[in-house]
Write a protein that holds these residues in place. Structure first.
Motif, mmCIF file in Angstrom:
data_model
loop_
_atom_site.group_PDB
_atom_site.id
_atom_site.type_symbol
_atom_site.label_atom_id
_atom_site.label_comp_id
_atom_site.label_asym_id
_atom_site.label_seq_id
_atom_site.Cartn_x
_atom_site.Cartn_y
_atom_site.Cartn_z
ATOM 1 N N GLU A 1 0.889 -1.204 0.069
ATOM 2 C CA GLU A 1 -0.057 0.038 -0.032
ATOM 3 C C GLU A 1 1.031 1.130 -0.185
ATOM 4 O O GLU A 1 1.728 1.407 1.094
ATOM 5 N N PHE A 2 0.738 2.115 -1.119
ATOM 6 C CA PHE A 2 1.809 3.342 -1.069
ATOM 7 C C PHE A 2 0.814 4.169 -0.674
ATOM 8 O O PHE A 2 -0.358 4.797 -1.131
ATOM 9 N N HIS A 3 1.593 5.427 -0.018
ATOM 10 C CA HIS A 3 0.829 6.736 0.285
ATOM 11 C C HIS A 3 1.949 7.511 0.313
ATOM 12 O O HIS A 3 3.041 7.524 0.901
ATOM 13 N N LEU A 4 1.803 8.858 -0.376
ATOM 14 C CA LEU A 4 2.598 10.038 -0.259
ATOM 15 C C LEU A 4 1.614 11.372 -0.321
ATOM 16 O O LEU A 4 0.806 11.474 -1.427
ATOM 17 N N ALA B 1 4.942 6.860 3.252
ATOM 18 C CA ALA B 1 4.696 5.472 3.928
ATOM 19 C C ALA B 1 4.464 4.254 2.750
ATOM 20 O O ALA B 1 3.800 4.896 1.973
ATOM 21 N N LEU B 2 4.990 3.181 3.310
ATOM 22 C CA LEU B 2 4.489 2.156 2.481
ATOM 23 C C LEU B 2 4.326 0.769 3.224
ATOM 24 O O LEU B 2 5.167 0.415 4.183
ATOM 25 N N THR C 1 5.816 -1.959 7.953
ATOM 26 C CA THR C 1 5.514 -0.679 7.174
ATOM 27 C C THR C 1 6.884 0.218 7.198
ATOM 28 O O THR C 1 7.654 0.150 8.087
ATOM 29 N N ILE C 2 7.278 0.944 5.912
ATOM 30 C CA ILE C 2 8.450 1.603 5.867
ATOM 31 C C ILE C 2 7.423 3.147 6.275
ATOM 32 O O ILE C 2 6.759 3.553 5.512
ATOM 33 N N ASP C 3 8.196 3.867 7.028
ATOM 34 C CA ASP C 3 7.974 5.086 7.401
ATOM 35 C C ASP C 3 9.182 6.209 6.687
ATOM 36 O O ASP C 3 10.403 6.013 7.391
ATOM 37 N N PHE C 4 8.930 6.821 5.682
ATOM 38 C CA PHE C 4 10.092 7.334 5.185
ATOM 39 C C PHE C 4 10.646 8.691 5.705
ATOM 40 O O PHE C 4 11.678 9.084 5.268
ATOM 41 N N SER C 5 9.938 9.084 6.897
ATOM 42 C CA SER C 5 10.427 10.066 7.671
ATOM 43 C C SER C 5 11.485 9.390 8.723
ATOM 44 O O SER C 5 12.385 10.020 9.360
ATOM 45 N N ALA C 6 11.426 8.086 8.822
ATOM 46 C CA ALA C 6 12.377 7.360 9.648
ATOM 47 C C ALA C 6 13.567 6.568 9.123
ATOM 48 O O ALA C 6 14.051 5.430 9.585
ATOM 49 N N VAL C 7 13.765 6.613 7.841
ATOM 50 C CA VAL C 7 14.550 5.850 7.295
ATOM 51 C C VAL C 7 16.088 6.385 7.241
ATOM 52 O O VAL C 7 16.423 7.458 6.693
ATOM 53 N N ARG C 8 16.798 5.453 7.717
ATOM 54 C CA ARG C 8 18.691 5.722 7.860
ATOM 55 C C ARG C 8 19.101 5.502 6.873
ATOM 56 O O ARG C 8 19.923 6.374 6.173
ATOM 57 N N LEU D 1 8.829 8.874 -4.747
ATOM 58 C CA LEU D 1 9.177 8.527 -3.409
ATOM 59 C C LEU D 1 10.638 8.451 -3.273
ATOM 60 O O LEU D 1 11.181 9.097 -2.052
ATOM 61 N N TRP D 2 11.379 7.403 -3.866
ATOM 62 C CA TRP D 2 12.760 7.445 -3.906
ATOM 63 C C TRP D 2 13.736 8.837 -3.885
ATOM 64 O O TRP D 2 14.525 8.938 -3.048
#
Length: 331
Positions: A45-48, A58-59, A66-73, A108-109
């Motif tokens: 599930e894709f959300h931007l 988020a994904l 879940t991938i939270d893109f605000s918390a990706v190192r 997103l990337w």
């Protein structure tokens, strides 16, 4: 970045390298999420959101992941493959959905600011073999004479210029067949290995007209060199492929027990390999070189997402997995 920052592995379901890296990161207590491209879009599930205050993304990947893109190192790009669509989609629907997914995920990337090993656009830019050869030559590497052509007569002329010692290799490798399969085409059983071109083969070159083919002079070698650069650290291995006739041209051509030996490149050559990878903005690269019987080192190609564990299995002192994991964990 807080301690729960995520490490994302972008790959496909069959990737033994990612299996090991995910396990290692998990043992270290790191928050790691593996994204297999076969799960997009049917199991994700894709959300931007983009507004005046910035962006969030988020994904959802099922199973509570879940991938939270605000918390990706950091993101490790290993072997992402094609997206997979429902069988009910016809060819037009698949093409449209694929274009939309690629646009969405690329957006997103591109928005994700973190440590990348390596960024997708830089991996793509680093993958063109003729450009690699030109860049390597300009930077100071010696390279083989090379042509890329769809003209059979040019191949015959080049064969004579190489005194009958000529090889052929693919430009796209497995990626070309994967792209064809993604479009629903029947994929032929094609030999993707680098191989000699015999004089007899020159009489059947009509297939060259269908797509550009890369031909090179064959240079006698004492051994191959596999040079892996990880975040500026250089790992070099000698591959003594000349011990077996079946691996004389391409060490991947056989399961023969080829001797491997850890080595150290001459200082200027080590720095040249490091500079070559850095020139693309990559954090990782696997460079193929050869050393000739008279000691010259020749550049063949670079793979920006190359395999390295086949070397580390034989030479565990080359701790490349540790170096890659450390790069991903580093804040």
């Amino acid at each position: 970045m807080h301690d729960s920052a995520q490490i994302v592995i972008l790959t496909s379901r069959f990737d033994p390298h990612s299996d090991v890296i995910v396990q290692r990161l998990g043992e270290m207590g790191q928050s790691v999420v593996r994204l297999n491209t076969e799960d997009v879009p049917q199991s994700s599930e894709f959300h931007l959101t983009v507004d005046a205050d910035g962006w969030t993304g988020a994904l959802g990947l099922g199973g509570g992941r879940t991938i939270d893109f605000s918390a990706v190192r950091s993101v490790l790009v290993r072997r992402p493959g094609p997206f997979v669509y429902p069988d009910a989609f016809d060819a037009v629907a698949k093409m449209f959905a694929d274009a939309e997914n690629k646009h969405g995920y690329s957006s997103l990337w591109s928005l994700t600011e973190c440590r990348w090993v390596s960024r997708l656009d830089r991996i793509r830019a680093a993958g063109w073999k003729p450009e690699q050869l030109h860049r390597a030559s300009q930077m100071g590497f010696e390279i083989p004479k090379t042509i890329v052509t769809t003209v059979p007569e040019k191949v015959q002329d080049f064969f004579r210029a190489c005194s009958g010692k000529m090889i052929v290799k693919t430009l796209s490798g497995p990626a070309g067949l994967a792209a064809a399969a993604e479009r629903g085409a029947a994929v032929p059983d094609v030999d993707l290995r680098t191989r000699f071109v015999t004089e007899e083969a020159l009489s059947g070159l009509d297939g060259v007209r269908a797509a550009p083919c890369l031909f090179q002079e064959y240079i006698e070698k004492d051994h191959e060199l596999r040079v892996t650069v990880i975040d500026g650290e250089v790992f070099a291995a000698e591959i003594h492929s000349q011990v077996s006739p079946s691996t004389r041209v391409d060490s991947r051509s056989s399961d023969a027990d080829i001797p491997f030996k850890a080595t150290r490149l001459p200082g200027h050559m080590e720095e040249l390999c490091r500079a070559f990878i850095d020139s693309y903005g990559l954090s990782f690269g696997a460079i193929d070189l050869i050393r000739t019987p008279d000691g010259r080192i020749i550049f063949l190609e670079n793979n920006p997402v190359g395999q390295f564990m086949f070397v580390e299995r034989r030479l565990p002192e080359l701790r490349m997995t540790d170096a890659l994991v450390a790069c991903l964990v580093r804040k």
